[in-house]
Design an enzyme around this catalytic site. Structure first.
Site, PDB file in Angstrom:
ATOM      1  CG  ASP A  42      41.929  36.255  15.252  1.00 31.62           C
ATOM      2  OD1 ASP A  42      40.715  35.972  15.316  1.00 31.62           O
ATOM      3  OD2 ASP A  42      42.704  36.198  16.224  1.00 31.62           O
TER       4      ASP A  42
HETATM    5  N1  URA Z   1      43.330  31.913  18.286  1.00 34.06           N
HETATM    6  C1  URA Z   1      43.418  33.248  18.023  1.00 34.06           C
HETATM    7  O1  URA Z   1      43.617  34.054  18.925  1.00 34.06           O
HETATM    8  N2  URA Z   1      43.295  33.638  16.743  1.00 34.06           N
HETATM    9  C2  URA Z   1      43.119  32.794  15.718  1.00 34.06           C
HETATM   10  O2  URA Z   1      43.033  33.207  14.556  1.00 34.06           O
HETATM   11  C3  URA Z   1      43.040  31.410  16.002  1.00 34.06           C
HETATM   12  C4  URA Z   1      43.146  30.992  17.306  1.00 34.06           C
END
Ligand code: URA
Length: 233
Positions: free
Chosen positions: A104
């Protein structure tokens, strides 16, 4: 076959412009003869190329480890926001690089970038089960019910079923989570299903390969051949 200047900039630390200048200055040989035309076509699999008297080895693919800072998109290109590829040195950007597994925008830590589609596919295929470890900071401490829920393969609020995952509570509000798949916002949604909010998320390792602690946020380096294999161990 590809242009000599393009080959040199992809295989060395030279930019395309510097590679062209080197060729024009006579610093480059192909199969033993000096070549001064940067547009000359070479076959990288059969030609012996030297630069300043040193052999230029041919890497078919490249693999890069990046310590992703927060606020950067984990995609190859975006017209409006900086991406993980924008953080790389210019000479590597001549390749068609993409992240093998996304984080993310607000997640930090280890990202692998490559131009090897098979590698990325192996990394992401659920059947390969390549484990990814994350350090998670939450709004409250993790209890044993949450650990059990992760271990049993929980069902998210959307109805999606997760593979069993490991959640190891640490001191305070932190935990280490190991996932074997990569659903959208997976860790945030798994904790939300247990009434916990993720405040920070940092990827520590992918397969057998940990994030190099010498890489500051935003820094990257090439993987060695040995490290590329380690990912799948
Ligand atoms: N899980 C998430 O919620 N975000 C990420 O970036 C990676 C794993």
């Amino acid at each position: 076959m590809e242009r000599l200047d393009k080959f040199l900039s992809a295989q060395t630390t030279l930019s395309r412009r510097d590679a062209s200048a080197k060729v024009r200055r006579g610093a480059v040989t192909v199969n033993g003869a000096v070549v001064r035309d940067p547009s000359q076509k070479v076959d990288p699999t059969t030609c012996a190329v030297t630069l300043d008297g040193q052999a230029v080895s041919y890497f078919r693919h490249i693999y890069i480890m990046l310590n992703k800072p927060a606020g950067i998109l984990c995609v190859s290109r975006d017209p409006h926001a900086p991406t993980v590829v924008d953080l790389l040195p210019e000479e590597w950007r001549a390749r068609e690089l993409f992240p093998a597994g996304r984080l993310d925008k607000d997640t930090t830590g280890m990202v692998l970038l490559t131009d090897d589609g098979d590698f990325a596919h192996r990394m992401l295929a659920p059947k390969k089960h390549v484990p990814k470890r994350y350090l998670v900071t939450l709004d409250h401490p993790v209890d044993q019910a949450t650990v059990a829920s992760f271990a049993s393969g929980m069902t998210l609020m959307s109805g999606e079923v997760c593979l069993p995952a490991k959640c190891e509570p640490l001191e305070g509000n932190e935990a280490i989570v190991t996932l074997h798949e990569g659903k959208y916002h997976q860790i945030k949604r798994m904790f939300a299903a247990c009434s916990l909010h993720v405040e920070a998320l940092h990827r520590l390792s992918m397969g057998g390969l940990p994030l190099d602690p010498s890489l500051a946020p935003g820094e990257s380096r090439m993987l060695t051949d040995q490290e590329v294999m380690t990912v799948f161990l």
